[in-house]
Design a protein around this motif. Structure first.
Motif, PDB file in Angstrom:
ATOM      1  N   SER A  68     -49.696  38.730  46.769  1.00  0.00           N
ATOM      2  CA  SER A  68     -49.824  40.184  46.743  1.00  0.00           C
ATOM      3  C   SER A  68     -48.517  40.836  46.298  1.00  0.00           C
ATOM      4  CB  SER A  68     -50.228  40.684  48.123  1.00  0.00           C
ATOM      5  OG  SER A  68     -50.284  42.080  48.145  1.00  0.00           O
ATOM      6  N   LEU A  69     -47.395  40.360  46.841  1.00  0.00           N
ATOM      7  CA  LEU A  69     -46.088  40.906  46.457  1.00  0.00           C
ATOM      8  C   LEU A  69     -45.804  40.644  44.978  1.00  0.00           C
ATOM      9  CD1 LEU A  69     -44.024  39.785  49.580  1.00  0.00           C
ATOM     10  CD2 LEU A  69     -44.702  42.122  48.995  1.00  0.00           C
ATOM     11  N   LEU A  70     -46.120  39.436  44.510  1.00  0.00           N
ATOM     12  CA  LEU A  70     -45.873  39.095  43.111  1.00  0.00           C
ATOM     13  C   LEU A  70     -46.763  39.903  42.173  1.00  0.00           C
ATOM     14  CD1 LEU A  70     -45.449  35.223  43.374  1.00  0.00           C
ATOM     15  CD2 LEU A  70     -43.667  36.932  43.027  1.00  0.00           C
ATOM     16  N   THR A  71     -47.993  40.196  42.593  1.00  0.00           N
ATOM     17  CA  THR A  71     -48.892  41.011  41.770  1.00  0.00           C
ATOM     18  C   THR A  71     -48.295  42.391  41.533  1.00  0.00           C
ATOM     19  OG1 THR A  71     -50.832  39.815  42.580  1.00  0.00           O
ATOM     20  CG2 THR A  71     -51.214  41.998  41.635  1.00  0.00           C
ATOM     21  N   GLU A  72     -47.730  42.981  42.577  1.00  0.00           N
ATOM     22  CA  GLU A  72     -47.085  44.292  42.427  1.00  0.00           C
ATOM     23  C   GLU A  72     -45.879  44.209  41.501  1.00  0.00           C
ATOM     24  OE1 GLU A  72     -46.181  46.101  46.195  1.00  0.00           O
ATOM     25  OE2 GLU A  72     -48.100  45.474  47.038  1.00  0.00           O
ATOM     26  N   LEU A  73     -45.094  43.129  41.624  1.00  0.00           N
ATOM     27  CA  LEU A  73     -43.919  42.968  40.755  1.00  0.00           C
ATOM     28  C   LEU A  73     -44.337  42.729  39.307  1.00  0.00           C
ATOM     29  CD1 LEU A  73     -41.617  40.828  43.076  1.00  0.00           C
ATOM     30  CD2 LEU A  73     -41.267  43.208  42.369  1.00  0.00           C
ATOM     31  N   LEU A  74     -45.432  42.007  39.096  1.00  0.00           N
ATOM     32  CA  LEU A  74     -45.935  41.803  37.734  1.00  0.00           C
ATOM     33  C   LEU A  74     -46.415  43.120  37.127  1.00  0.00           C
ATOM     34  CD1 LEU A  74     -47.907  38.456  38.134  1.00  0.00           C
ATOM     35  CD2 LEU A  74     -46.015  38.864  36.555  1.00  0.00           C
ATOM     36  N   ALA A  75     -47.077  43.941  37.934  1.00  0.00           N
ATOM     37  CA  ALA A  75     -47.586  45.227  37.446  1.00  0.00           C
ATOM     38  C   ALA A  75     -46.457  46.148  37.019  1.00  0.00           C
ATOM     39  CB  ALA A  75     -48.445  45.886  38.521  1.00  0.00           C
ATOM     40  N   THR A  76     -45.328  46.073  37.707  1.00  0.00           N
ATOM     41  CA  THR A  76     -44.180  46.914  37.342  1.00  0.00           C
ATOM     42  C   THR A  76     -43.248  46.219  36.352  1.00  0.00           C
ATOM     43  OG1 THR A  76     -42.977  46.130  39.290  1.00  0.00           O
ATOM     44  CG2 THR A  76     -44.208  48.186  39.515  1.00  0.00           C
ATOM     45  N   GLU A  77     -43.637  45.039  35.895  1.00  0.00           N
ATOM     46  CA  GLU A  77     -42.902  44.249  34.893  1.00  0.00           C
ATOM     47  C   GLU A  77     -41.482  43.916  35.327  1.00  0.00           C
ATOM     48  OE1 GLU A  77     -43.266  46.169  31.103  1.00  0.00           O
ATOM     49  OE2 GLU A  77     -45.420  45.816  31.014  1.00  0.00           O
ATOM     50  N   LEU A  78     -41.294  43.678  36.628  1.00  0.00           N
ATOM     51  CA  LEU A  78     -39.985  43.242  37.124  1.00  0.00           C
ATOM     52  C   LEU A  78     -39.857  41.724  37.108  1.00  0.00           C
ATOM     53  CD1 LEU A  78     -39.540  45.713  40.104  1.00  0.00           C
ATOM     54  CD2 LEU A  78     -38.363  45.745  37.895  1.00  0.00           C
ATOM     55  N   ILE A  79     -40.996  41.034  37.016  1.00  0.00           N
ATOM     56  CA  ILE A  79     -40.992  39.579  36.908  1.00  0.00           C
ATOM     57  C   ILE A  79     -41.962  39.181  35.808  1.00  0.00           C
ATOM     58  CG2 ILE A  79     -40.443  39.146  39.338  1.00  0.00           C
ATOM     59  CD1 ILE A  79     -43.443  38.442  39.736  1.00  0.00           C
TER      60      ILE A  79
END
Length: 123
Positions: free
Chosen positions: A85-96
């Motif tokens: 869930s945390l990684l999905t949010e980071l992917l959506a904001t293109e931080l990872i």
């Protein structure tokens, strides 16, 4: 440049609290999670900003060098579903960015190799 020192944290009893895990992952709004599995490699594209959650900031610092989702989960001491869930949010904001691990190349069929070898011998 040295990679950040990675240490496993002591198990925090508060992390096993379902209410805490709910707060970390946020209110489920029906959005899809990214298709990540345990061996998906994750690397940070940016430094953490003051607006990201503390757990996401830790992920961004850990992932200066590529790490698998399983390693991130182990270092944070959080369940795989919470980390996803945390990684999905980071992917959506293109931080990872993430990528599937490189699969080992499969060897060609032995009969094909023999046919090529016989063809080359006839030349």
């Amino acid at each position: 440049m040295n990679s950040p020192r990675r240490e496993r944290r002591e198990a925090d009893p508060a992390l096993n609290d379902p209410e805490r895990l709910y707060v970390i992952t946020g209110d489920p709004d029906g959005s899809e999670r990214a298709s990540l599995d345990l061996v998906t490699m994750v690397v940070a594209k940016a430094q953490p900003s003051p607006t990201v959650q503390p757990e996401q900031a830790v992920i961004l610092r850990l992932c200066q060098a590529p790490l698998s989702v399983a390693e991130i989960s182990a270092y944070l001491g959080l369940p795989f579903s919470v980390v996803t869930s945390l990684l999905t949010e980071l992917l959506a904001t293109e931080l990872i960015e993430s990528r599937a691990p490189v699969a080992r190349a499969t060897l060609p069929d032995r009969s094909l190799l023999e046919a090529v070898m016989h063809g080359l011998q006839k030349l």
